[in-house]
Design a protein around this motif. Sequence first.
Motif, PDB file in Angstrom:
ATOM      1  N   ALA A  12       0.423 -10.942   2.359  1.00 42.96           N
ATOM      2  CA  ALA A  12       1.699 -10.218   2.351  1.00 42.96           C
ATOM      3  C   ALA A  12       1.886  -9.385   1.092  1.00 42.96           C
ATOM      4  O   ALA A  12       2.888  -8.683   0.963  1.00 42.96           O
ATOM      5  CB  ALA A  12       2.852 -11.210   2.499  1.00 42.96           C
ATOM      6  N   GLY A  13       0.934  -9.471   0.163  1.00 45.98           N
ATOM      7  CA  GLY A  13       1.052  -8.697  -1.061  1.00 45.98           C
ATOM      8  C   GLY A  13       2.049  -9.294  -2.036  1.00 45.98           C
ATOM      9  O   GLY A  13       2.555 -10.405  -1.838  1.00 45.98           O
ATOM     10  N   PRO A  14       2.384  -8.568  -3.105  1.00 42.52           N
ATOM     11  CA  PRO A  14       3.230  -9.123  -4.164  1.00 42.52           C
ATOM     12  C   PRO A  14       4.717  -9.142  -3.845  1.00 42.52           C
ATOM     13  O   PRO A  14       5.490  -9.697  -4.622  1.00 42.52           O
ATOM     14  CB  PRO A  14       2.938  -8.202  -5.351  1.00 42.52           C
ATOM     15  CG  PRO A  14       2.565  -6.901  -4.726  1.00 42.52           C
ATOM     16  CD  PRO A  14       1.822  -7.251  -3.466  1.00 42.52           C
ATOM     17  N   GLY A  15       5.136  -8.516  -2.760  1.00 43.29           N
ATOM     18  CA  GLY A  15       6.548  -8.586  -2.397  1.00 43.29           C
ATOM     19  C   GLY A  15       7.122  -7.327  -1.779  1.00 43.29           C
ATOM     20  O   GLY A  15       7.931  -7.388  -0.857  1.00 43.29           O
ATOM     21  N   ASP A  16       6.734  -6.178  -2.282  1.00 42.80           N
ATOM     22  CA  ASP A  16       7.223  -4.897  -1.753  1.00 42.80           C
ATOM     23  C   ASP A  16       6.629  -4.679  -0.360  1.00 42.80           C
ATOM     24  O   ASP A  16       5.415  -4.622  -0.187  1.00 42.80           O
ATOM     25  CB  ASP A  16       6.802  -3.773  -2.700  1.00 42.80           C
ATOM     26  CG  ASP A  16       7.378  -2.422  -2.315  1.00 42.80           C
ATOM     27  OD1 ASP A  16       7.826  -2.258  -1.159  1.00 42.80           O
ATOM     28  OD2 ASP A  16       7.359  -1.509  -3.160  1.00 42.80           O
ATOM     29  N   ALA A  17       7.499  -4.525   0.636  1.00 42.82           N
ATOM     30  CA  ALA A  17       7.025  -4.380   2.011  1.00 42.82           C
ATOM     31  C   ALA A  17       6.176  -3.136   2.197  1.00 42.82           C
ATOM     32  O   ALA A  17       5.308  -3.085   3.082  1.00 42.82           O
ATOM     33  CB  ALA A  17       8.214  -4.349   2.972  1.00 42.82           C
ATOM     34  N   GLU A  18       6.372  -2.113   1.378  1.00 38.34           N
ATOM     35  CA  GLU A  18       5.594  -0.884   1.505  1.00 38.34           C
ATOM     36  C   GLU A  18       4.135  -1.082   1.102  1.00 38.34           C
ATOM     37  O   GLU A  18       3.296  -0.216   1.370  1.00 38.34           O
ATOM     38  CB  GLU A  18       6.215   0.235   0.671  1.00 38.34           C
ATOM     39  CG  GLU A  18       7.554   0.724   1.219  1.00 38.34           C
ATOM     40  CD  GLU A  18       8.065   1.951   0.483  1.00 38.34           C
ATOM     41  OE1 GLU A  18       7.532   2.259  -0.614  1.00 38.34           O
ATOM     42  OE2 GLU A  18       8.988   2.592   0.998  1.00 38.34           O
ATOM     43  N   LEU A  19       3.822  -2.210   0.478  1.00 37.84           N
ATOM     44  CA  LEU A  19       2.449  -2.479   0.058  1.00 37.84           C
ATOM     45  C   LEU A  19       1.652  -3.267   1.086  1.00 37.84           C
ATOM     46  O   LEU A  19       0.491  -3.594   0.856  1.00 37.84           O
ATOM     47  CB  LEU A  19       2.446  -3.213  -1.285  1.00 37.84           C
ATOM     48  CG  LEU A  19       3.042  -2.433  -2.459  1.00 37.84           C
ATOM     49  CD1 LEU A  19       3.033  -3.263  -3.728  1.00 37.84           C
ATOM     50  CD2 LEU A  19       2.302  -1.116  -2.674  1.00 37.84           C
ATOM     51  N   LEU A  20       2.262  -3.578   2.229  1.00 39.34           N
ATOM     52  CA  LEU A  20       1.501  -4.174   3.321  1.00 39.34           C
ATOM     53  C   LEU A  20       0.474  -3.183   3.846  1.00 39.34           C
ATOM     54  O   LEU A  20       0.735  -1.975   3.911  1.00 39.34           O
ATOM     55  CB  LEU A  20       2.435  -4.547   4.477  1.00 39.34           C
ATOM     56  CG  LEU A  20       3.220  -5.849   4.420  1.00 39.34           C
ATOM     57  CD1 LEU A  20       4.126  -5.941   5.631  1.00 39.34           C
ATOM     58  CD2 LEU A  20       2.290  -7.057   4.368  1.00 39.34           C
ATOM     59  N   THR A  21      -0.684  -3.692   4.263  1.00 42.46           N
ATOM     60  CA  THR A  21      -1.647  -2.819   4.925  1.00 42.46           C
ATOM     61  C   THR A  21      -1.230  -2.604   6.380  1.00 42.46           C
ATOM     62  O   THR A  21      -0.450  -3.388   6.952  1.00 42.46           O
ATOM     63  CB  THR A  21      -3.052  -3.436   4.912  1.00 42.46           C
ATOM     64  OG1 THR A  21      -3.047  -4.620   5.713  1.00 42.46           O
ATOM     65  CG2 THR A  21      -3.494  -3.764   3.492  1.00 42.46           C
ATOM     66  N   LEU A  22      -1.736  -1.547   6.983  1.00 43.75           N
ATOM     67  CA  LEU A  22      -1.462  -1.297   8.394  1.00 43.75           C
ATOM     68  C   LEU A  22      -1.994  -2.435   9.259  1.00 43.75           C
ATOM     69  O   LEU A  22      -1.380  -2.811  10.267  1.00 43.75           O
ATOM     70  CB  LEU A  22      -2.085   0.036   8.822  1.00 43.75           C
ATOM     71  CG  LEU A  22      -1.471   1.299   8.209  1.00 43.75           C
ATOM     72  CD1 LEU A  22      -2.275   2.521   8.627  1.00 43.75           C
ATOM     73  CD2 LEU A  22      -0.009   1.452   8.624  1.00 43.75           C
ATOM     74  N   ALA A 116      -6.325 -10.389   7.141  1.00 42.91           N
ATOM     75  CA  ALA A 116      -5.811  -9.108   6.667  1.00 42.91           C
ATOM     76  C   ALA A 116      -5.647  -9.242   5.160  1.00 42.91           C
ATOM     77  O   ALA A 116      -4.797 -10.011   4.690  1.00 42.91           O
ATOM     78  CB  ALA A 116      -4.474  -8.770   7.317  1.00 42.91           C
ATOM     79  N   PRO A 117      -6.472  -8.571   4.369  1.00 41.05           N
ATOM     80  CA  PRO A 117      -6.357  -8.707   2.921  1.00 41.05           C
ATOM     81  C   PRO A 117      -5.029  -8.172   2.424  1.00 41.05           C
ATOM     82  O   PRO A 117      -4.412  -7.302   3.049  1.00 41.05           O
ATOM     83  CB  PRO A 117      -7.529  -7.872   2.387  1.00 41.05           C
ATOM     84  CG  PRO A 117      -7.811  -6.885   3.464  1.00 41.05           C
ATOM     85  CD  PRO A 117      -7.502  -7.583   4.757  1.00 41.05           C
ATOM     86  N   GLY A 118      -4.588  -8.700   1.289  1.00 39.60           N
ATOM     87  CA  GLY A 118      -3.338  -8.247   0.692  1.00 39.60           C
ATOM     88  C   GLY A 118      -3.537  -7.839  -0.756  1.00 39.60           C
ATOM     89  O   GLY A 118      -4.502  -8.250  -1.401  1.00 39.60           O
ATOM     90  N   ILE A 119      -2.615  -7.046  -1.260  1.00 39.36           N
ATOM     91  CA  ILE A 119      -2.647  -6.665  -2.673  1.00 39.36           C
ATOM     92  C   ILE A 119      -2.297  -7.891  -3.500  1.00 39.36           C
ATOM     93  O   ILE A 119      -1.222  -8.474  -3.333  1.00 39.36           O
ATOM     94  CB  ILE A 119      -1.674  -5.514  -2.940  1.00 39.36           C
ATOM     95  CG1 ILE A 119      -2.187  -4.236  -2.279  1.00 39.36           C
ATOM     96  CG2 ILE A 119      -1.471  -5.302  -4.435  1.00 39.36           C
ATOM     97  CD1 ILE A 119      -1.265  -3.053  -2.403  1.00 39.36           C
ATOM     98  N   THR A 120      -3.205  -8.305  -4.362  1.00 41.13           N
ATOM     99  CA  THR A 120      -2.968  -9.492  -5.157  1.00 41.13           C
ATOM    100  C   THR A 120      -1.994  -9.188  -6.299  1.00 41.13           C
ATOM    101  O   THR A 120      -1.761  -8.027  -6.652  1.00 41.13           O
ATOM    102  CB  THR A 120      -4.286 -10.065  -5.688  1.00 41.13           C
ATOM    103  OG1 THR A 120      -4.036 -11.340  -6.287  1.00 41.13           O
ATOM    104  CG2 THR A 120      -4.932  -9.149  -6.721  1.00 41.13           C
TER     105      THR A 120
END
Length: 261
Positions: A12-22, A116-120
């Motif tokens: 899910a990434g660090p929190g910002d929804a815009e940083l989710l991958t497609l 689905a990889p996420g931004i760490t």
Amino acid sequence: MTPTGKVYLIGAGPGDAELLTLRALRMLQSADAVVHDRLVSQDILDLAPAGVRMIPVGKAPKCHTVPQDRINEILAELAEQGLTVARLKGGDPLIFGRGSEEAAYLADRGLAVEYAPGITAAQGMAAATGIPLTHRGLATGVRYVTGHRAADQRLDLDWASLADTDTTLVVYMGAANISEIALNLMREGMPASLPVMAICAATTSQESRLISRLDQIGVDIRAQPMPAPVLFVIGRVVSLYQAGTGATGTAARRPAVAAGE
């Protein structure tokens, strides 16, 4: 006979929804059930389909309301009912996220798993603050380490290897042990004046930052504690930080100090 479902391990990434991958968004929106960690933001949870079953399994320091063994069982039980399960994990599921443990448990039971990889968190920090993880002349590499052991066991990191001023060191979940970490690094030759950033909730509206130095970070974080988990960035790249950088969070509370000053 009920067809076997599958589990999506989604970063899910660090929190910002815009940083989710497609890919992550597609998987989430195709789910019948969502099993999510405490650190997944509400903005991301709101992207799940209406009426989908939401199952919180979040952990906090010293408070694991749903043990990992039970999380594994929940994922398997849902998939065995024929459901498509979105397992939402903060950051990337394969970087200190225990995603590989969950995948192994599911694979042992013949259940399909996709990632689905996420931004760490370290990458989120860099994007939010402008501090690069590598920079020509300052850092030729970056290392991610955990600052916490299960059941509060002693940290047994390779301090001599980690005390490399040409490498940016990122410590995840290190708030409780940062004084010990800093002391061990200095014993192995890291300069006391090496700049350090502590950051929590990077990329979100709750983001908080603190700029210190290696010999002061333990004192500073006790004086101005942050909600866990706290990420620590140790290295010369932190000297590039300028207070006010980024759209979210607070300004630095202590001026950046360049290594060698």
